[in-house]
Motif scaffolding. Structure first.
Motif, short mmCIF file in Angstrom:
data_model
loop_
_atom_site.label_atom_id
_atom_site.label_comp_id
_atom_site.label_asym_id
_atom_site.label_seq_id
_atom_site.Cartn_x
_atom_site.Cartn_y
_atom_site.Cartn_z
N ARG A 1 -2.65 -1.00 -4.78
CA ARG A 1 -4.01 -0.48 -4.87
C ARG A 1 -4.08 0.97 -4.38
NH1 ARG A 1 -9.60 -3.24 -2.89
NH2 ARG A 1 -10.85 -1.88 -4.16
N MET A 2 -3.19 1.33 -3.48
CA MET A 2 -3.22 2.67 -2.91
C MET A 2 -2.45 3.66 -3.79
SD MET A 2 -4.56 4.18 -0.36
CE MET A 2 -4.50 5.92 0.07
N ARG B 1 -4.21 6.41 -5.68
CA ARG B 1 -4.84 7.38 -4.77
C ARG B 1 -3.81 8.33 -4.19
NH1 ARG B 1 -7.27 2.57 -6.11
NH2 ARG B 1 -9.52 2.85 -6.03
N GLN C 1 -8.69 7.91 2.10
CA GLN C 1 -7.95 8.88 2.89
C GLN C 1 -8.96 9.71 3.66
OE1 GLN C 1 -7.30 12.56 2.49
NE2 GLN C 1 -5.98 12.39 4.26
N PHE D 1 -2.19 11.92 6.76
CA PHE D 1 -2.18 10.76 5.89
C PHE D 1 -1.23 9.73 6.49
CE2 PHE D 1 -0.18 8.47 2.34
CZ PHE D 1 -1.30 7.89 1.81
N GLY D 2 -1.74 8.57 6.77
CA GLY D 2 -0.87 7.52 7.29
C GLY D 2 -1.48 6.21 6.88
N THR D 3 -0.68 5.30 6.37
CA THR D 3 -1.27 4.04 5.95
C THR D 3 -1.05 2.95 6.99
OG1 THR D 3 0.71 3.50 4.76
CG2 THR D 3 -1.05 4.51 3.52
N TYR E 1 -6.47 -1.67 0.56
CA TYR E 1 -5.60 -0.53 0.30
C TYR E 1 -4.28 -0.63 1.05
CZ TYR E 1 -9.51 1.46 -2.10
OH TYR E 1 -10.51 1.65 -2.99
N ILE E 2 -4.16 -1.60 1.94
CA ILE E 2 -2.87 -1.80 2.61
C ILE E 2 -2.58 -3.30 2.71
CG2 ILE E 2 -3.94 -1.42 4.88
CD1 ILE E 2 -0.45 -0.33 4.01
N GLY F 1 -6.36 5.12 9.05
CA GLY F 1 -5.58 4.40 8.07
C GLY F 1 -6.27 4.50 6.72
N VAL F 2 -6.18 3.46 5.95
CA VAL F 2 -6.70 3.55 4.61
C VAL F 2 -7.86 2.58 4.41
CG1 VAL F 2 -4.81 4.57 3.38
CG2 VAL F 2 -4.70 2.19 3.96
N VAL G 1 0.86 0.29 -1.15
CA VAL G 1 0.67 -0.92 -1.95
C VAL G 1 0.07 -0.53 -3.29
CG1 VAL G 1 0.41 -2.35 0.09
CG2 VAL G 1 -1.61 -1.45 -1.02
#
Ligand code: SF4
Lengths: 386, 224
Positions: B89-90, B93, A34, B42-44, A62-63, A40-41, B87
């Motif tokens: 893995r995230m 966090r 983050q 925060f944005g994935t 992570y995505i 993004g991640v 997902v």
């Protein structure tokens, strides 16, 4: 060929490579997942020696959404909407990549109208993608105004897409056999209005960033990538072209109507951040040129040549085709067993290879330059992880 | 929460007209909280772009609602906008981020992915089906991605919720004025069970069959 694999643990316990007698103890910094500048991640593990970057190791996953695996569970038409979500800033080009491989394998026909519409919307989206990058790049360098300017102009293209396609981001528009809907009656008028508007705004972009001495001094000479290394690492798109390799699939393997339009492929010389910046700015101008040439000459014809509900059967075998998205080459490999669903799909995505250049670019540089370098690659993380 | 807000009810209540005073203080606190949300950047994935359009683009401009102070550090933020797929893995966090945020904290789940997994609900082996499996969510904004206007509707709903919601008498307890009713004769557990059945059914792949089928393609792939 032998591949040297070293684990993170081995690197942590490894010897210091700093040669200067002034070198300090090496330490690690974790950047992400983050972090506002990783878009993004994405997670980067940095090995630092004072302010000098010794090594950058990207850590992924992570995505990771399993898009390739999901593709095996639906038919070919159903896979198209999933690739929108990979590189969402080039959703149309992604659609086209899948469409192209299916059409080529199943020997489906298209006509000039379909190809013209596809080329037009893809070029519009290339401009849109670069506008967003320009704004975000400015913000990563600490200038907030470009963000507003870039997004203001991006909205205009969003409006055009919304009228024709109905979506602003995840398009699902280019389909095997045609495009989902015919263009909106206002499309030509709107695009022309946008071109007039945008051409008057480009000098504004230049005055704000390109001609700005601070920006030039900030970007020149950092994050260098030689042409040889760029090719070896599999970089494509603006990252490769900035290093001086004039490789563009729109020129070298023309698809759509690219062979009928006149445009240049901008290349850089040294492969530093400034070159990557300049190449993208120039690409926006070239895209404007392409759109200008096509917008008055959209041929008449049908926009969907198969029945929308028709099942598509792809002959058994391995099929591949690729397109040039705003970030580089997106290739789709399709293994078919003759049924109406793919047996295996693999996407060779541009961002994955482009990201790996960060090690080459940032090593030996200062940590202060890292964010500028990373931002100049213009990554989209879900495209890396898929 | 703060020492003052913790002790205030105890000091105020015994006074004559104290409870009216507490209500007035509640209103003041809630009003100021609702108009000074600090979102975490925060944005994935995809939804984050529409969030950027909502916050940054001059046409939408989140600053009108007092929520433009985006902070990259969770310790300085009190609004978590989950924009994008989460997902496996995230997930840990995300939980950490949430726990590091300042109290009182609010969560908006924007996009189908953050609500239920969205397009990745079926057949995906990594996505979390809904961010509310990990952290409590206050407002859901549907869409794939939601338009900026939809996002603002969600933000206004959240502000309404904050204004009507909390009292310093019971810090941390929230009243939710906007609740969707389930159809009669159906409980949340029924839906969960149905979803679980579906998902386990989806994941069934006959590996032996798949491997036998794959053998002849791998030969073909070799000379490709
Ligand atoms: S809801 Fe749709 S747009 Fe949003 S993150 Fe999920 S797939 Fe992307």
């Amino acid at each position: 060929m032998s591949v040297h694999v070293s684990t993170l643990q081995a690197r942590i316990s490894g010897e210091s490579t700093a040669s200067s007698p002034l070198s300090t103890e090496e330490y690690f910094v974790n950047m992400g997942p983050q972090h506002p500048s990783t878009h993004g991640v994405l997670r980067l593990v940095l090995r630092l020696d004072g302010e000098t970057v010794r090594e950058v190791v990207p850590v992924l996953g992570y995505i990771h959404r399993g898009i390739e695996k999901m593709g095996e569970h639906g038919n070919y038409r159903q896979f198209v909407h999933l690739v929108d979500r990979m590189d969402y800033l080039s959703a149309l080009a992604n659609n086209w990549a899948v469409t192209m491989v299916v059409e080529k394998a199943a020997k489906m026909e298209t006509n000039d109208r379909i190809q013209a519409i596809r080329t037009l919307v893809c070029e519009l989206q290339r401009i849109q993608s670069h506008q967003l990058w320009w704004g975000v790049f400015g913000m990563d360098l600490g200038a907030f105004t470009p963000f507003f300017y870039g997004l203001r102009d991006r909205e205009q293209i969003c409006d055009i897409f919304e009228k024709t396609i109905g979506a602003r981001l995840t398009m699902n528009y280019i389909q095997p056999g045609g495009v989902m809907y015919d263009i909106h009656p206002d499309f030509v008028k709107d695009v022309k209005a946008f071109l007039t508007y945008f051409k008057s705004k480009m000098p504004e972009y230049d005055a704000l960033m390109t001609e700005n001495v601070i920006i030039q001094e900030r970007l020149r000479g950092i994050g260098k990538l030689s042409a040889e290394r760029a090719i070896a690492l599999g970089a494509t798109g603006p990252v490769l072209r900035a290093s001086g390799v004039a490789h563009d699939l729109r020129k070298s393997e023309p698809y759509g109507l690219y062979s009928q339009v006149d445009f240049d492929v901008p290349v850089g010389t040294t492969g530093d951040c400034w070159d990557r910046y300049w190449v993208r700015m120039e690409e926006m101008r070239q895209s404007v040129r392409i759109v200008e040439q096509l917008i008055d000459n959209i041929p008449e014809g049908k926009t969907f040549l198969v029945k929308p509900a028709a099942k598509i059967k792809v002959p058994a075998g391995v099929h591949y085709s690729h397109v040039e998205t705003a970030r580089g080459v997106l290739g789709v490999l399709l293994v078919s067993n003759g049924k109406d669903a793919p047996y295996r799909i693999h996407c060779r995505t541009p961002n994955f290879n482009n990201l790996w250049c960060i090690g080459e670019m940032a090593t030996g540089g200062r940590i202060g330059d890292l964010v500028a370098t990373l931002s100049s690659i213009d990554i989209v993380v879900p495209d890396i992880d898929r | 929460m703060g020492v003052i807000t913790d002790n205030l009810p105890g000091v105020l209540e015994p006074l004559p007209g104290g409870s009216v005073l507490v209500t007035a203080v509640d209103q003041l606190i809630n009003w100021s909280r609702s108009n000074s949300l600090w979102p975490l950047t925060f944005g994935t994935s995809c939804c984050a772009i529409e969030m950027m359009m909502a916050t940054g683009a001059a046409r939408h401009d989140m600053a009108r609602f007092g929520a433009e102070v985006a902070r990259p550090s969770p310790r300085q933020a009190d609004l978590l906008v989950i924009a994008g797929t989460i997902v496996k893995r995230m997930a840990p966090r995300l939980r950490t981020l949430y726990e590091q945020m300042a109290e009182p904290r609010y969560v908006m789940a924007t996009g189908s992915c953050a609500i239920c997994g969205g397009p990745f609900m079926y057949h995906s082996y990594t996505t979390i089906r809904g961010a509310d499996e990990i952290i409590p969510v206050d407002v859901y904004v549907p869409g794939c991605p939601p338009r900026p206007e939809a996002f603002f509707y969600g933000l206004l709903t959240l502000q309404k919720m904050i204004r009507e919601g909390e009292s310093i008498r019971h810090p941390g307890e929230r009243r939710r004025p906007v609740l969707a009713a389930l159809p009669e004769g159906m409980t949340l557990d029924d839906i969960r069970k149905e979803m679980q059945d579906l998902l386990s059914h989806d994941a069934n792949v006959n590996m032996t069959e798949a491997a036998a089928e794959g053998a002849h393609y791998s030969a073909e792939l070799k000379d490709f």
